[in-house]
Scaffold this motif. Structure first.
Motif, short mmCIF file in Angstrom:
data_model
loop_
_atom_site.label_atom_id
_atom_site.label_comp_id
_atom_site.label_asym_id
_atom_site.label_seq_id
_atom_site.Cartn_x
_atom_site.Cartn_y
_atom_site.Cartn_z
N CYS A 23 0.90 -1.10 -0.49
CA CYS A 23 -0.17 0.16 -0.44
C CYS A 23 1.02 0.76 -0.09
CB CYS A 23 -1.07 -0.25 0.90
SG CYS A 23 -0.14 -0.94 2.62
N ARG A 24 0.15 2.62 -0.22
CA ARG A 24 1.07 3.27 -0.72
C ARG A 24 0.09 4.40 -0.25
NH1 ARG A 24 4.84 0.47 -0.27
NH2 ARG A 24 6.50 0.78 -0.79
N ALA B 49 0.77 1.56 -5.44
CA ALA B 49 0.75 1.04 -4.65
C ALA B 49 0.81 -0.18 -5.77
CB ALA B 49 -0.34 0.74 -3.67
N HIS C 263 4.88 1.25 5.61
CA HIS C 263 3.51 1.73 4.86
C HIS C 263 2.10 0.97 5.40
CE1 HIS C 263 5.33 4.45 2.15
NE2 HIS C 263 6.28 3.78 2.05
#
Length: 347
Positions: A231-232, A238, A335
């Protein structure tokens, strides 16, 4: 207010009554030919996991890997509170020997070790060990095995006459203090696995479907899931990272297909069947790493809020234990924490 975490207890509070235990995973030794380099990988990932606030770290075990108890000791030597979650295959040692290992590590380090009880493993491993026990009977054996271990670790004098194990007036020394009693996990993908987990009071670990595929909550069942996360802040970033880390690989796909032909694993077949069911383009649930034989669990991919929303749906269903995949870096764990922190924000 985001999800709060207490590293001393290894749990996150995502609400008044909900505590989450989050485990990372140690890399498998069969992917590294250099022992010194593998040692460094274990130490680094264990330290990353501790810094990220994980409860513990899963240590794999099968015929192709080094002894997991030696890896567990490396983890204990190089961290302050992270707990090894050791995969336990009954064929590898007598239940008394395993109980003695847990008690001895508790005595030497004053630290808890968790146990991931494995009924079988890869079919070729079982054949090599001349084990022809059918799938459901392996869980009956695992129930006996785990029962003896748990009773020994509680300080009981154990007499047990089962279909697979028999002991008479067996005691364990040194005794294991109550606060170091191990948490016990067991696969909960099959009916036999769920029954075994209930019989010994273990946390049943699932390889989950998308959260939307479940119609009912788990009730009072103690359960967890095995899942990877990428995830980002932005979903596109991502997905770009996830696809670069796990590109489609024809050789891996063929290896996966061959493994399916010889496997009697219920969870392996369930995930393979799920892979044929498409999810929407913006859904975070992703099986490409599994389909290409790069890892053995589904992934959630997307921005922090979308992945956090999916994680919360699992929590609402009753899953309070999460075993993450092998982290690619310390940043990846950071993250992932941000996604879990969203759980308290999601309505």
């Amino acid at each position: 207010m985001g999800t709060q975490y207490s590293p001393q207890h290894g749990a996150r509070d995502s609400g008044a009554d909900s505590k989450l235990a989050i485990f990372s995973t140690c890399p498998p030794s069969n992917g590294c030919e250099d022992g010194a380099e593998y040692f460094r990988q274990v130490v680094n990932i264990a330290r990353w996991s501790e810094k990220a606030g994980c409860t513990g770290i899963l240590v794999y075990s099968d015929n192709s890997m080094i002894d997991p108890w030696h890896v567990a000791q490396v983890i204990l030597d190089n961290t302050d509170f992270l707990a090894p979650l050791v995969a336990v295959q009954p064929l590898y040692m007598h239940p008394y020997t395993l109980a003695k290992k847990v008690a001895s590590l508790g005595y030497l380090y004053g630290r808890k070790v968790w146990l991931n009880m494995v009924a079988g493993g890869f079919r070729n491993d079982l054949v090599a060990l001349d084990d022809q026990t059918p799938h459901d009977s392996r869980y009956a054996r695992l129930t006996e095995y785990t029962t003896i271990i748990a009773r020994l670790l509680r300080g009981e004098t154990v007499s047990f006459d089962g279909a697979f194990y028999c002991v008479q007036n067996l005691t364990l020394s040194p005794a294991l203090p109550p606060h170091l009693q191990p948490g016990i996990f067991m696969s909960g993908s099959s009916d036999a696995g769920i029954a075994a987990a209930h019989a010994v009071g273990a946390t049943a670990i699932h390889y989950p479907k998308p959260a939307s595929a479940y119609s009912d909550a788990l009730g009072n069942t103690d359960a967890g899931i095995r899942i990877g996360v990428v995830c980002r802040e932005g979903a596109q970033e991502a997905w770009d990272i996830a696809r670069a880390r796990f590109p489609e690989d024809r050789k891996g796909q063929l290896t996966h297909q061959m493994a399916m032909k010889v496997s009697d694993s219920v969870w392996h077949r369930q995930l393979s069947d799920l892979a044929t069911t498409a999810t929407s383009a913006n859904h975070p649930y992703w099986l490409v790493p599994f389909e290409n034989y790069k890892t053995m669990c589904p992934y959630l991919v997307g921005d922090y809020r979308r992945v956090g929303s999916e994680l919360k749906r699992y929590v609402d269903l009753g899953y309070h234990t999460f075993i993450l995949d092998v982290p690619g870096s310390i940043d990846e764990l950071a993250h992932t924490r941000l996604a879990f922190d969203q759980i308290g924000e999601v309505v």
